[in-house]
Design a protein around this motif. Structure first.
Motif, PDB file in Angstrom:
ATOM      1  N   ASN A   1      61.729  99.314  47.930  1.00  0.00           N
ATOM      2  CA  ASN A   1      62.929  98.696  48.501  1.00  0.00           C
ATOM      3  C   ASN A   1      62.590  97.741  49.639  1.00  0.00           C
ATOM      4  O   ASN A   1      63.388  97.523  50.545  1.00  0.00           O
ATOM      5  N   HIS A   2      61.379  97.177  49.601  1.00  0.00           N
ATOM      6  CA  HIS A   2      61.003  96.173  50.586  1.00  0.00           C
ATOM      7  C   HIS A   2      61.888  94.939  50.446  1.00  0.00           C
ATOM      8  O   HIS A   2      62.271  94.543  49.344  1.00  0.00           O
ATOM      9  N   ILE A   3      62.173  94.330  51.571  1.00  0.00           N
ATOM     10  CA  ILE A   3      62.928  93.080  51.561  1.00  0.00           C
ATOM     11  C   ILE A   3      62.025  91.948  51.082  1.00  0.00           C
ATOM     12  O   ILE A   3      60.856  91.859  51.464  1.00  0.00           O
ATOM     13  N   THR A   4      62.575  91.105  50.241  1.00  0.00           N
ATOM     14  CA  THR A   4      61.899  89.892  49.791  1.00  0.00           C
ATOM     15  C   THR A   4      62.837  88.713  50.061  1.00  0.00           C
ATOM     16  O   THR A   4      64.027  88.914  50.349  1.00  0.00           O
ATOM     17  N   PRO A   5      62.365  87.469  49.971  1.00  0.00           N
ATOM     18  CA  PRO A   5      63.262  86.325  50.185  1.00  0.00           C
ATOM     19  C   PRO A   5      64.493  86.346  49.274  1.00  0.00           C
ATOM     20  O   PRO A   5      65.552  85.834  49.653  1.00  0.00           O
ATOM     21  N   LEU A   6      64.376  86.962  48.088  1.00  0.00           N
ATOM     22  CA  LEU A   6      65.509  87.040  47.165  1.00  0.00           C
ATOM     23  C   LEU A   6      66.674  87.813  47.776  1.00  0.00           C
ATOM     24  O   LEU A   6      67.842  87.541  47.472  1.00  0.00           O
ATOM     25  N   PHE A   7      66.379  88.762  48.659  1.00  0.00           N
ATOM     26  CA  PHE A   7      67.419  89.545  49.330  1.00  0.00           C
ATOM     27  C   PHE A   7      68.398  88.632  50.058  1.00  0.00           C
ATOM     28  O   PHE A   7      69.603  88.888  50.093  1.00  0.00           O
ATOM     29  N   PHE A   8      67.903  87.560  50.648  1.00  0.00           N
ATOM     30  CA  PHE A   8      68.740  86.667  51.444  1.00  0.00           C
ATOM     31  C   PHE A   8      69.444  85.607  50.597  1.00  0.00           C
ATOM     32  O   PHE A   8      70.517  85.140  50.963  1.00  0.00           O
ATOM     33  N   SER A   9      68.849  85.237  49.471  1.00  0.00           N
ATOM     34  CA  SER A   9      69.422  84.153  48.672  1.00  0.00           C
ATOM     35  C   SER A   9      70.348  84.638  47.564  1.00  0.00           C
ATOM     36  O   SER A   9      71.301  83.949  47.190  1.00  0.00           O
ATOM     37  N   ASP A  10      70.091  85.833  47.014  1.00  0.00           N
ATOM     38  CA  ASP A  10      70.897  86.330  45.895  1.00  0.00           C
ATOM     39  C   ASP A  10      70.832  87.853  45.889  1.00  0.00           C
ATOM     40  O   ASP A  10      69.960  88.447  45.252  1.00  0.00           O
ATOM     41  N   ILE A  11      71.771  88.487  46.590  1.00  0.00           N
ATOM     42  CA  ILE A  11      71.726  89.939  46.748  1.00  0.00           C
ATOM     43  C   ILE A  11      71.885  90.655  45.411  1.00  0.00           C
ATOM     44  O   ILE A  11      71.287  91.710  45.177  1.00  0.00           O
ATOM     45  N   ASP A  12      72.676  90.081  44.494  1.00  0.00           N
ATOM     46  CA  ASP A  12      72.829  90.692  43.166  1.00  0.00           C
ATOM     47  C   ASP A  12      71.499  90.734  42.425  1.00  0.00           C
ATOM     48  O   ASP A  12      71.102  91.765  41.869  1.00  0.00           O
ATOM     49  N   ALA A  13      70.817  89.598  42.406  1.00  0.00           N
ATOM     50  CA  ALA A  13      69.530  89.525  41.704  1.00  0.00           C
ATOM     51  C   ALA A  13      68.506  90.446  42.359  1.00  0.00           C
ATOM     52  O   ALA A  13      67.691  91.081  41.677  1.00  0.00           O
ATOM     53  N   TYR A  14      68.556  90.537  43.692  1.00  0.00           N
ATOM     54  CA  TYR A  14      67.626  91.420  44.399  1.00  0.00           C
ATOM     55  C   TYR A  14      67.833  92.873  43.977  1.00  0.00           C
ATOM     56  O   TYR A  14      66.877  93.583  43.646  1.00  0.00           O
ATOM     57  N   LYS A  15      69.096  93.325  43.981  1.00  0.00           N
ATOM     58  CA  LYS A  15      69.364  94.717  43.602  1.00  0.00           C
ATOM     59  C   LYS A  15      68.994  94.979  42.143  1.00  0.00           C
ATOM     60  O   LYS A  15      68.478  96.047  41.799  1.00  0.00           O
ATOM     61  N   LYS A  16      69.240  94.000  41.274  1.00  0.00           N
ATOM     62  CA  LYS A  16      68.875  94.178  39.862  1.00  0.00           C
ATOM     63  C   LYS A  16      67.364  94.309  39.704  1.00  0.00           C
ATOM     64  O   LYS A  16      66.883  95.035  38.833  1.00  0.00           O
ATOM     65  N   SER A  17      66.618  93.616  40.571  1.00  0.00           N
ATOM     66  CA  SER A  17      65.154  93.710  40.485  1.00  0.00           C
ATOM     67  C   SER A  17      64.671  95.115  40.821  1.00  0.00           C
ATOM     68  O   SER A  17      63.607  95.543  40.369  1.00  0.00           O
ATOM     69  N   LEU A  18      65.462  95.848  41.623  1.00  0.00           N
ATOM     70  CA  LEU A  18      65.072  97.204  42.013  1.00  0.00           C
ATOM     71  C   LEU A  18      65.330  98.220  40.909  1.00  0.00           C
ATOM     72  O   LEU A  18      64.751  99.309  40.915  1.00  0.00           O
ATOM     73  N   VAL A  19      66.224  97.867  39.982  1.00  0.00           N
ATOM     74  CA  VAL A  19      66.563  98.804  38.903  1.00  0.00           C
ATOM     75  C   VAL A  19      66.248  98.203  37.535  1.00  0.00           C
ATOM     76  O   VAL A  19      66.804  98.611  36.526  1.00  0.00           O
ATOM     77  N   SER A  20      65.341  97.222  37.504  1.00  0.00           N
ATOM     78  CA  SER A  20      64.948  96.615  36.238  1.00  0.00           C
ATOM     79  C   SER A  20      64.167  97.617  35.400  1.00  0.00           C
ATOM     80  O   SER A  20      63.744  98.675  35.880  1.00  0.00           O
TER      81      SER A  20
END
Length: 460
Positions: free
Chosen positions: A407-426
């Motif tokens: 659950n580390h923060i990546t730049p995607l967290f700031f630009s697209d929170i939906d895509a970031y969360k989906k990456s965690l449950v891919s």
């Protein structure tokens, strides 16, 4: 000025039952500068209130997009607002000039702790009107992203020593200052260029609030955090250290010994966990440090991260005589191929020998493993299991982390929170989690479990 320094509720990797060192460091500087630090450790206070702590963090983890919008003021979130208000009401004062929040847990930078800090800071700002600043050990470019993403943040301390904090205080006092921190100036975001690192000896002795330490005593003897160095020489691709771009810096031996003796005298505590990336990057330094610890005549007990290379039996005996009761090794994998892929720069055979010597000398071994790395095959998993099985008599505890699922923060967290969360449950992420559980089950079958640092130090 009255300055709040707050450790927000958190859970997961890195959340050991020990006070936050970055808060203690800033508290020492606050006092040095003639201001009043107010330390609030909501992590340990809410650890006792299991239900509220769980429900607050559940809202953040299960409804991250709503929490994100709530913090930005874009949408209501009544359940999260209720728990944030309940937590903020535990803070002892509400007349702060500045309110600072740590957003790290050891070497981890999870999105849950950032959002937890922002929820509480939102309430503090509503009640006290204080300016909010964030601090911790994270890549410098993230500071600008945080400022630009959340209006609630006024400052982000960039450097991980006292320079950034001291310069922020100068700005608040309308004094000339260097741009070593990130802030807004009109519609612009001002952020440092390059790294401007001061001497670690310029950081005062860490200051801990004795009332806060009482809460930690509910979990056993208090184990204080400390560091004799910062930075890392390794370039492991899964770690934040290379992104931070810093080499290794050490405190002088006189400074380190003076700090530890001062904390022992002030708080009556002789148990420490060293938070250095690896305690033995400079073997001559750590051996000299140990000899100086022995010379104090105080029976210290301590634990530290270490790299499993370039340590002889005589070296390890010196560490043990100085009070070392546990070393935590980032072995990561039993596969030579995977170790080469991650550029880990350790040798499996040398690691086995060091584990054996430590065990014989009375130092407990804690091992960390990572699974699901790119290119990892079933054979690599088998190699790791074989390594564990062959060395289980020398392994006292261990933990497993799925690669890229911390659950580390990546730049995607700031630009697209939906895509970031989906990456965690891919599908890939879930596969890594499954592998981690499989390896953890295997270790449990071998009689190897995960233990908190505090439990280890208190059991010795």
């Amino acid at each position: 000025m009255k300055i709040l320094l707050c450790n927000p509720p958190a859970r997961g990797p890195g959340c050991v039952i020990s006070p936050a060192l970055d808060i203690a460091n800033l508290a020492g500087i606050t006092k040095e500068q003639g201001h009043v630090p107010v330390i609030e450790d909501l992590f340990v206070r809410f650890k006792a209130d299991v239900r509220s702590n769980r429900l607050f963090l559940d809202q953040i983890e299960r409804h991250t997009k709503r929490a994100y919008g709530y913090i930005k003021g874009e949408r209501p979130f009544l359940a999260l607002d209720h728990y944030a208000e309940k937590i903020a009401s535990m803070i002892r004062h509400d007349d702060f000039d500045l309110a600072g929040f740590t957003i790290n847990s050891l070497q981890q930078f999870p999105y849950t702790k950032l959002l937890s800090a922002l929820c509480i800071s939102k309430k503090v700002k509503e009640r006290a009107g204080a300016k909010v600043f964030l601090f911790g050990s994270f890549p410098q470019n993230y500071s600008k992203l945080m400022i630009e993403s959340f209006d609630i943040i006024d400052y982000v301390l960039v450097q991980d020593d006292g320079l950034s904090f001291r310069d922020m205080l100068k700005k608040e006092r309308h004094e000339k200052h260097e741009k070593t921190f990130c802030y807004r100036e009109g519609n612009r975001t001002i952020s440092p260029e390059g790294f401007n690192l001061g001497s670690l000896d310029d950081i005062p002795t860490p200051f801990f609030d004795k009332d806060v330490l009482k809460h930690y005593r509910h979990f056993g003897d208090v184990v204080l955090p400390y560091e004799v160095s910062r930075g890392c020489v390794n370039r492991c691709f899964f770690c934040y250290a290379p992104l931070k771009g810093m080499g290794v810096r050490h405190k002088s031996l006189d400074k380190a010994i003076s700090d530890i003796k001062s904390m022992h005298n002030e708080y009556g505590i002789s148990k420490f966990h060293f938070m250095d990336s690896e305690i033995n990057f400079d073997k001559d330094y750590i051996l000299s440090f140990c000899r100086r610890l022995i010379e104090t005549g105080i029976k210290f007990k301590w634990t530290a991260l270490a790299v499993s290379k370039n340590l002889s039996k005589e070296d390890i005996q010196t560490l043990r005589k100085a009070g070392c009761v546990q070393l935590r090794w980032g072995i990561e994998s039993g596969s030579r191929k995977i170790l080469a892929t991650m550029d880990k720069n350790i040798n499996i055979d040398e690691s086995k020998n060091i584990l054996k010597i430590c065990s014989e000398c009375g130092i407990k071994n804690h091992l960390s493993f990572i699974v699901g790395l790119p290119g990892e095959t079933e054979k690599d998993m088998t190699d790791t299991m074989n390594f564990i099985k062959e060395n289980k008599e020398y392994i006292d505890s261990a933990n497993v982390c799925p690669y890229n699922v911390l659950n580390h923060i990546t730049p995607l967290f700031f630009s697209d929170i939906d895509a970031y969360k989906k990456s965690l449950v891919s599908e890939d992420s879930m596969s890594r989690v499954s592998k981690a559980r499989r390896l953890e089950d295997f270790m449990n079958e071998q009689g190897i479990f995960s233990l908190d640092i505090v439990d280890v130090v208190n059991d010795n």
